[in-house]
Enzyme design. Structure first.
Site, mmCIF file in Angstrom:
data_model
loop_
_atom_site.group_PDB
_atom_site.id
_atom_site.type_symbol
_atom_site.label_atom_id
_atom_site.label_comp_id
_atom_site.label_asym_id
_atom_site.label_seq_id
_atom_site.Cartn_x
_atom_site.Cartn_y
_atom_site.Cartn_z
ATOM 1 N N ASN A 245 41.895 30.667 31.384
ATOM 2 C CA ASN A 245 42.833 30.659 30.222
ATOM 3 C C ASN A 245 44.523 30.960 30.344
ATOM 4 O O ASN A 245 44.672 32.028 31.580
ATOM 5 C CB ASN A 245 42.196 31.752 29.090
ATOM 6 C CG ASN A 245 42.829 32.074 27.868
ATOM 7 O OD1 ASN A 245 43.583 31.450 27.656
ATOM 8 N ND2 ASN A 245 42.574 32.812 27.813
ATOM 9 N N HIS B 171 31.652 41.270 19.596
ATOM 10 C CA HIS B 171 32.341 42.092 19.514
ATOM 11 C C HIS B 171 33.071 42.556 18.208
ATOM 12 O O HIS B 171 33.099 41.316 17.234
ATOM 13 C CB HIS B 171 33.593 41.117 19.483
ATOM 14 C CG HIS B 171 33.879 41.198 21.462
ATOM 15 N ND1 HIS B 171 35.358 40.800 21.475
ATOM 16 C CD2 HIS B 171 33.064 40.974 22.319
ATOM 17 C CE1 HIS B 171 34.717 40.181 23.545
ATOM 18 N NE2 HIS B 171 33.346 40.613 23.714
ATOM 19 N N ASP C 180 35.868 48.136 25.915
ATOM 20 C CA ASP C 180 36.840 47.211 26.829
ATOM 21 C C ASP C 180 38.741 48.641 27.040
ATOM 22 O O ASP C 180 39.249 47.773 25.285
ATOM 23 C CB ASP C 180 37.209 45.954 26.370
ATOM 24 C CG ASP C 180 37.566 45.344 27.886
ATOM 25 O OD1 ASP C 180 37.955 45.694 28.861
ATOM 26 O OD2 ASP C 180 37.321 43.755 27.512
ATOM 27 N N GLU D 42 35.267 49.424 29.864
ATOM 28 C CA GLU D 42 35.067 48.760 30.468
ATOM 29 C C GLU D 42 37.390 47.784 31.500
ATOM 30 O O GLU D 42 37.714 48.737 30.524
ATOM 31 C CB GLU D 42 34.814 46.881 29.775
ATOM 32 C CG GLU D 42 35.314 45.688 30.581
ATOM 33 C CD GLU D 42 35.296 44.871 29.507
ATOM 34 O OE1 GLU D 42 34.004 44.860 28.300
ATOM 35 O OE2 GLU D 42 35.616 43.338 29.750
ATOM 36 N N HIS E 234 30.919 38.246 31.850
ATOM 37 C CA HIS E 234 31.960 37.590 31.498
ATOM 38 C C HIS E 234 31.940 36.652 30.326
ATOM 39 O O HIS E 234 30.828 35.859 30.958
ATOM 40 C CB HIS E 234 33.550 37.363 31.788
ATOM 41 C CG HIS E 234 34.661 37.535 31.162
ATOM 42 N ND1 HIS E 234 35.572 36.585 31.311
ATOM 43 C CD2 HIS E 234 34.584 37.920 30.020
ATOM 44 C CE1 HIS E 234 37.004 37.051 30.957
ATOM 45 N NE2 HIS E 234 36.360 37.819 29.717
ATOM 46 N N ASP F 160 36.911 31.819 25.811
ATOM 47 C CA ASP F 160 37.491 31.151 26.722
ATOM 48 C C ASP F 160 36.723 30.564 28.040
ATOM 49 O O ASP F 160 37.306 29.673 28.529
ATOM 50 C CB ASP F 160 38.981 31.953 27.253
ATOM 51 C CG ASP F 160 38.743 32.843 28.011
ATOM 52 O OD1 ASP F 160 38.634 34.204 26.938
ATOM 53 O OD2 ASP F 160 39.128 34.087 29.092
HETATM 54 O O1 EZ4 Z 1 40.380 39.124 27.117
HETATM 55 O O2 EZ4 Z 1 38.823 36.393 28.352
HETATM 56 O O3 EZ4 Z 1 36.205 41.211 27.984
HETATM 57 N N1 EZ4 Z 1 36.682 40.429 27.526
HETATM 58 C C1 EZ4 Z 1 37.928 40.119 27.697
HETATM 59 C C2 EZ4 Z 1 38.238 38.566 27.177
HETATM 60 C C3 EZ4 Z 1 39.912 38.069 27.837
HETATM 61 C C4 EZ4 Z 1 40.327 37.147 27.988
HETATM 62 C C5 EZ4 Z 1 40.964 36.963 28.781
HETATM 63 O O4 EZ4 Z 1 41.035 35.487 28.920
HETATM 64 O O5 EZ4 Z 1 38.325 41.021 27.886
HETATM 65 O O6 EZ4 Z 1 38.781 38.917 25.656
HETATM 66 CO CO CO Z 2 37.318 42.537 29.280
#
Ligand code: EZ4
Ligand code: CO
Length: 402
Positions: A37, A122, A210, A236, A312, A316
């Site tokens: 990204n 999210h 996060d 996180e 993850h 992206d």
């Molecule tokens: O900000 O993937 O946990 N997820 C994240 C993402 C990151 C993006 C950055 O390209 O932290 O939202």
């Molecule tokens: Co993250």
């Protein structure tokens, strides 16, 4: 089975994706995600100029040898650009091998260890009330695990809070947008969010958060402690882990579980963290940490130290990465959770896929390979559009981690 052609497909159905397609002389082909990204074209060049010429004529079945050839053979090993390129090759080759075996990839890896892959969505809002509403929507959709982020009073914007709720996209400018950060305001406000969520919804669902690399170790320790009553599934990226030892200070002060690693590229980026049991979940992914082959190595090492996989899975990371990840996670013994930010309809149309969501779990489906395709004609209708991730400054203008 010889590789006769490989090509890079760049498409922007709302956001940029880079996909590698490897074609063999037996008509079988495989695809791998190579999206980095905000730095997409560097991987395109790496693949087109430096990797593809070396792949032509090689035996597509020799996945490990090709991995080692690209890793050791470039001399300049590691780093996100190199490793995203290697990941794409590796994913495409596993796709081919599973198709040749006429099996879904998870069968080739050792078969299913569970019925489905628990995912987290999210939920985010401009304030606590709005985040509460968003959390209730995810609960209605059947999610067992939900990440919660909220706007901070006094800050014009906050990481993780978006207008478009299901398709949060941080790469939002042709030049980087500038965000403002205040550690003090964030540390005061965040525990209030989780207090409100537990008061409203009880303890039945997993809640995650996060921090996105914004705190120092002692600040992260304080946040972890203040969140303990709300029993998070994980906190996180609480600090940047350029120095893996940093997590020790956090660890010695709090029992809030720690997750880190979405920007890591190899096992060396998390060796100390895992070996010294400074974390609970490792977030390395198929696309940025060396593909299926290297993720297997990280997971095996993590399993020795009670560390589970928590890959993850932001928007992206393309559906190709998600398909490969779901096959991996259906098999991997030390599975924790998989992040799942839904892609837009435009993206899903470019990448038809076999995976599906039900009751909080994703299943990779049973198509041979990883189960994700690319519609090249449709992809060609969405040309690359430059987009950057934001940058972050403290209130006095000092550059900080985004
Ligand atoms: O900000 O993937 O946990 N997820 C994240 C993402 C990151 C993006 C950055 O390209 O932290 O939202
Ligand atoms: Co993250």
């Amino acid at each position: 089975m010889k590789i006769i052609e490989a090509k890079v497909i760049v498409t922007c159905p709302g956001r940029n994706f880079v996909t590698l397609k490897i074609i063999t002389d037996q008509g079988l082909y495989g695809i791998g995600d190579a999206t980095l990204n905000g730095r997409e074209l560097s991987v395109v060049s790496y693949l087109e100029d430096h990797v593809i010429p070396c792949l032509i004529g090689r035996d597509a079945s020799r996945i490990e040898d090709i991995w080692q050839y690209l890793y050791r053979g470039c001399y300049w090993r590691r780093g996100p650009v190199t490793m995203s390129a290697i990941s794409a090759v590796d994913t495409a080759l596993w796709d081919i091998k599973a198709k040749a075996a006429n099996m879904p990839l998870y069968q080739l890896l050792g078969g299913a260890s569970r019925e489905g892959v628990m995912v987290y969505g999210h939920a985010n809002g401009n304030d606590i009330e709005e985040t509460k509403e968003e959390v209730s929507k995810y609960i209605e959709l059947g999610y067992k695990a939900i990440r919660a982020q909220t706007g901070i009073p006094g800050l014009p914007s906050t990481y993780g809070v978006s207008k478009d709720k299901m398709y949060y996209e941080p790469a939002d400018g042709a030049l980087p947008t500038e965000n403002v950060w205040s550690t003090e305001k964030y540390l005061d406000h965040t525990p209030k969010l989780f207090e409100a969520l537990r008061n409203e919804f009880g303890f039945e669902h997993h809640l995650l958060h996060d921090v996105h690399h914004r705190l120092t170790p002692i600040e992260a320790a304080r946040l972890g402690k203040s969140l303990e009553p709300y029993r998070l599934f994980w906190m996180e990226d609480c600090v940047a882990a350029d120095n893996q030892e940093s997590l020790r200070r956090v660890r010695e002060h709090t029992v809030t579980p720690l997750a880190i690693g979405e920007i890591f590229n190899t096992v060396w980026d998390c060796k100390t963290l895992i070996e010294q049991e400074l974390i609970d979940y490792i977030r390395t992914t198929v696309v940025h940490a060396g593909g299926i082959s290297h993720l297997k190595q990280i997971a095996g090492f993590a399993a020795l130290h009670h560390v589970k996989m928590g890959c993850h899975g932001a928007t992206d990371l393309s559906p190709v990465c998600m398909g490969a990840s779901l096959n991996f996670n259906l098999w991997v013994p030390n599975f924790g959770v998989q992040e799942y930010m839904r892609h837009t309809e435009e993206t899903d149309a470019v990448f038809p896929h076999a995976y599906s969501f039900k009751d909080g779990y994703l299943h990779p489906g049973d198509k041979p390979g990883h189960g994700v395709e690319i519609d090249e004609a449709l992809a060609a209708k969405y040309p690359y559009k430059r987009a950057f991730l934001p940058v972050n400054r403290k209130e006095d203008g000092t550059m900080w981690n985004w």
